[in-house]
Design an enzyme around this catalytic site. Structure first.
Site, PDB file in Angstrom:
ATOM      1  CG  ASP A  50     -32.866  92.709  49.743  1.00 25.76           C
ATOM      2  OD1 ASP A  50     -32.246  93.934  49.239  1.00 25.76           O
ATOM      3  OD2 ASP A  50     -34.030  92.466  49.625  1.00 25.76           O
TER       4      ASP A  50
ATOM      5  N   PRO B 187     -11.199 107.128  43.297  1.00 32.14           N
ATOM      6  CG  PRO B 187     -12.367 105.894  41.522  1.00 32.14           C
ATOM      7  CD  PRO B 187     -12.002 105.985  43.077  1.00 32.14           C
TER       8      PRO B 187
ATOM      9  N   GLY C  10      -6.094 107.452  46.630  1.00 23.49           N
ATOM     10  CA  GLY C  10      -7.457 107.325  47.254  1.00 23.49           C
ATOM     11  C   GLY C  10      -8.636 106.976  45.988  1.00 23.49           C
TER      12      GLY C  10
ATOM     13  CB  THR D  54     -11.329 111.647  46.927  1.00 23.12           C
ATOM     14  OG1 THR D  54     -10.251 111.074  45.975  1.00 23.12           O
ATOM     15  CG2 THR D  54     -12.356 110.092  47.326  1.00 23.12           C
TER      16      THR D  54
ATOM     17  CG  HIS E 223     -39.158  93.286  49.642  1.00 22.22           C
ATOM     18  ND1 HIS E 223     -38.967  91.912  49.153  1.00 22.22           N
ATOM     19  CD2 HIS E 223     -38.012  93.834  49.479  1.00 22.22           C
ATOM     20  CE1 HIS E 223     -37.318  91.774  49.118  1.00 22.22           C
ATOM     21  NE2 HIS E 223     -36.816  92.996  49.290  1.00 22.22           N
ATOM     22  CD  GLU E 224     -38.379  97.991  49.499  1.00 19.91           C
ATOM     23  OE1 GLU E 224     -37.605  98.431  50.401  1.00 19.91           O
ATOM     24  OE2 GLU E 224     -38.033  97.446  48.334  1.00 19.91           O
TER      25      GLU E 224
HETATM   26  P1  ADP Z   1      -9.921 112.734  41.486  1.00 29.04           P
HETATM   27  O1  ADP Z   1      -8.508 113.042  40.635  1.00 29.04           O
HETATM   28  O2  ADP Z   1      -9.636 112.074  42.770  1.00 29.04           O
HETATM   29  O3  ADP Z   1     -10.184 111.470  40.889  1.00 29.04           O
HETATM   30  P2  ADP Z   1     -10.830 115.183  41.053  1.00 29.04           P
HETATM   31  O4  ADP Z   1      -9.909 116.124  41.763  1.00 29.04           O
HETATM   32  O5  ADP Z   1     -10.615 115.188  39.472  1.00 29.04           O
HETATM   33  O6  ADP Z   1     -10.709 113.736  41.488  1.00 29.04           O
HETATM   34  O7  ADP Z   1     -12.247 115.429  41.389  1.00 29.04           O
HETATM   35  C1  ADP Z   1     -13.385 115.592  40.384  1.00 29.04           C
HETATM   36  C2  ADP Z   1     -14.516 116.614  40.681  1.00 29.04           C
HETATM   37  O8  ADP Z   1     -15.052 116.451  41.971  1.00 29.04           O
HETATM   38  C3  ADP Z   1     -13.832 117.832  40.954  1.00 29.04           C
HETATM   39  O9  ADP Z   1     -13.860 118.716  39.816  1.00 29.04           O
HETATM   40  C4  ADP Z   1     -14.972 118.653  42.002  1.00 29.04           C
HETATM   41  O10 ADP Z   1     -15.665 119.250  41.234  1.00 29.04           O
HETATM   42  C5  ADP Z   1     -15.247 117.701  42.900  1.00 29.04           C
HETATM   43  N1  ADP Z   1     -14.630 117.119  43.985  1.00 29.04           N
HETATM   44  C6  ADP Z   1     -13.888 116.156  44.346  1.00 29.04           C
HETATM   45  N2  ADP Z   1     -13.616 116.298  45.634  1.00 29.04           N
HETATM   46  C7  ADP Z   1     -13.653 117.408  46.074  1.00 29.04           C
HETATM   47  C8  ADP Z   1     -13.575 118.160  47.284  1.00 29.04           C
HETATM   48  N3  ADP Z   1     -13.093 117.633  48.392  1.00 29.04           N
HETATM   49  N4  ADP Z   1     -13.978 119.309  47.571  1.00 29.04           N
HETATM   50  C9  ADP Z   1     -14.636 120.082  46.499  1.00 29.04           C
HETATM   51  N5  ADP Z   1     -14.886 119.563  45.225  1.00 29.04           N
HETATM   52  C10 ADP Z   1     -14.622 118.278  44.967  1.00 29.04           C
END
Ligand code: ADP
Length: 605
Positions: free
Chosen positions: A505, A209, A207, A211, A428-429
């Site tokens: 844009d 970064p 996935g 997540t 514009h906006e």
């Molecule tokens: P990855 O390994 O996917 O890059 P991490 O697990 O290191 O991401 O997540 C980085 C930070 O983002 C975590 O320490 C947390 O604070 C926050 N975070 C990311 N996803 C979640 C989630 N699903 N629920 C809660 N916190 C999250």
């Protein structure tokens, strides 16, 4: 570790060097050390001292042609030449001097041993240690194998009791369901063995970064109460060939000792990239990968070691790594949807003090496309803003502003636009917002502002989708392109000239229309043929063209035609609403920031 051998040959050199240093020291330095205290005096001083009865010991060295003597307390040693003096012996005898044969060697045997043997060895070892430390530092500790270690830096992160739980990871329900099975297996392996089922050895979390992949892996360990080993793929890639492989062996050795346990390899693409067979590739990486493959084959299905690995680039992994029996399960950890975003916000909001007016649903809608890490950042930015304003609670306004900070950067406090520029930006906006609002399918406008931001934006229109969108129709994309061209259209219509303000844009509109033609099959001519392939799905989505040069020309032509059509549509919409356009732009010019509700009220008045 029997696999990392000490290099034998260099040791012999060490011994030889030590011996040489000792010999040299004894031959050159010792006589100098022992003779250091001897003072050369002339013969008359010697005679005077004899007459004054100041001589302690005396030694006449005929073969060296010199006389050595000491003072009465034996503290200083003197030396003088021999002169033809027949009465000397008698006179010395009368003065009470003691005839001795070893004035120079009077240093104690222990001291002489210490100086001639122990001291040089100590100096030698000291220099050796200093040098090795320096080398280690230079190599970032990487060449520890040269000194016989080659350990992996795998750390035991989560101790059995405390740790992250699934409840800390919000959203990502599918991933959690998938991993819950692993937790169940670690709790109760018997249940699985009974049926003959074996757990997957490796699970790949893929996935974008931020997540929560690392968090999920930690949560699995936390939920199952087992040790958690964590290492990043890049830590395996070392300066010396063979080091990474040694680390992999060591990691698995440690893990097997601690089984059941979780091994987490972050950014596995650093070592798991496809082997392309080119000469001169990264040998070290390939060796490391081979070792990893061997280790994964080596342990039993039910050994209790479960390997979790994370990557943002699953397509670049070596097929040998992803085949069944190794990383045979793939768990997607996608960007959170609306509900997921709301939950993540709530999880992180527990850490800060909030006022009662906070509406997480609205914040989640505004932050569409944000990852978990970004949402955590938004909450923290909002709390920081509250502290900056000397407030005890974080408010809805803080949260909304912090989303804008994340999207567009901080407000530029002292950027001064000329009056003309400010008017252009206002038109514009409003142009964007008006075109969006007049096309039925476009999302409502949330906020319009012409306060410059540090990102370089002089103003922006924030649109918020009411619900979650998974599919976009051809009309919706077309309307979006029209909305994007709306800003420039308003400038043309009102001022009859155009500015550089529309560059972002233009970029977005081009990307959308190109994707419609090359990837979504939305052009009549190309039907459902993919002209572009998407690589790096999770990291920005780069594309590469897969068609002939002729087709490329046609694609370019169609992209231009598509954008042109929507641009014309935007101009037409604005022409039809010219009065509203002027009215709204004037209002925005005065207020600088207006809400979606204010906008709609004026539009519908
Ligand atoms: P990855 O390994 O996917 O890059 P991490 O697990 O290191 O991401 O997540 C980085 C930070 O983002 C975590 O320490 C947390 O604070 C926050 N975070 C990311 N996803 C979640 C989630 N699903 N629920 C809660 N916190 C999250």
């Amino acid at each position: 570790m029997n696999e990392v051998r000490q290099p034998k040959k260099p040791m012999i050199y060490y011994y030889i060097i030590v011996l040489l240093v000792l010999l040299l020291f004894n031959v050159l330095a010792m006589p100098w050390i022992s003779q250091r205290q001897i003072r050369q005096v002339d013969y008359s001083t010697f005679i005077t001292m004899t007459e004054n009865k100041e001589i302690g010991q005396v030694e006449i060295k005929n073969q060296d042609n010199q006389i050595l003597f000491t003072d009465k307390d034996n503290t200083a040693v003197y030396k003088t030449g021999i002169v033809d003096d027949p009465d000397l012996t008698q006179r010395l005898y009368d003065s009470g001097a003691e005839f001795s044969g070893e004035i120079v060697e009077q240093m104690s045997p222990l001291l002489s041993f210490l100086i001639s043997w122990v001291l040089p060895i100590a100096i030698f070892i000291g220099i050796g240690q200093y040098m090795s430390k320096k080398i280690m530092k230079k190599a970032g500790g990487a060449n520890s194998m040269a000194f016989g270690m080659g350990k992996s830096n795998a750390k035991v992160y989560v101790k059995s009791s405390e740790g992250i739980k699934f409840s800390d990871v919000a959203g990502e329900d599918e991933a959690k369901d998938n991993l819950a099975e692993v937790v169940d297996y670690l709790h109760n392996p018997g249940k699985y063995k009974e049926v003959g089922a074996s757990m997957p050895k490796g699970i790949l979390l893929v996935g974008p970064p931020g997540t929560g992949k690392t968090m999920l892996a930690k949560a699995v360990a936390g939920e199952s109460n087992v040790p958690f080993f964590s290492i990043s793929g890049s830590e395996f890639v070392e300066m010396f060939v063979g080091m990474g492989a040694a680390k992999v062996r060591d990691l698995f050795k440690q893990a097997k000792e601690k089984a059941p346990c979780i091994v987490f390899i972050d950014e596995i693409d650093a070592i798991g990239k496809k082997r392309d067979g080119h000469m001169g590739g990264n040998d070290e990486r390939e060796q490391t990968l081979n070792q990893l493959l061997t280790e994964m084959d080596g342990f039993e299905d039910n050994s209790g070691v479960i390997i979790l690995a994370a990557t943002n680039r699953p397509e670049s992994l070596d097929p040998a790594l992803t085949r069944p029996g190794r990383f045979d399960r793939r768990v997607p950890v996608e960007l959170p949807d609306l509900k997921g975003r709301e939950e993540i916000l709530k999880v992180h909001a527990k850490k800060i003090k909030l006022s009662d007016d906070v509406d997480f649903g609205k914040i989640a809608r505004m932050a569409s496309g944000a990852s978990g890490a970004e949402l955590a950042n938004i909450i923290n930015e909002a709390a920081l803003r509250a502290v900056r304003d000397n407030r005890k609670f974080t408010t809805q306004a803080d949260l909304e502003e912090s989303i804008e900070v994340v999207i567009a950067g901080y407000q530029k406090k002292n950027a001064i636009l000329t009056d003309k520029e400010k008017r252009i930006v206002a038109y514009h906006e409003i142009g964007h917002a008006l075109v969006a609002a007049r096309q039925t399918n476009s999302a409502p406008v949330q906020k319009i502002t012409i306060v410059p931001r540090t990102s370089g934006a002089l103003g922006y229109t924030m649109q918020v989708e009411e619900g979650e969108h998974y599919l976009m129709s051809k009309e919706e994309i077309s309307n979006k392109i029209a909305t994007l061209t709306g800003g420039r259209a308003a400038e043309e219509l009102v001022f009859g000239s155009i500015t550089t303000g529309a560059s972002n844009d233009i970029e977005q509109a081009t990307r959308l229309s190109r994707a419609m033609i090359t990837r979504y099959g939305m052009s009549e001519e190309f039907d459902m043929v993919a002209m572009e392939t998407l690589s790096n799905q999770y990291l920005g989505g780069d594309t590469s063209l897969a068609c002939s040069a002729e087709t490329q020309t046609q694609i370019d032509r169609q992209v231009v035609a598509l954008v042109k059509k929507q641009h014309q549509k935007a101009i037409q919409i604005l022409q039809e609403n010219r009065i509203k356009l002027d009215e709204l732009a004037r209002y925005l010019y005065e207020k600088e920031t207006i809400t979606g509700d204010e906008f709609m009220a004026i539009l519908n008045a």
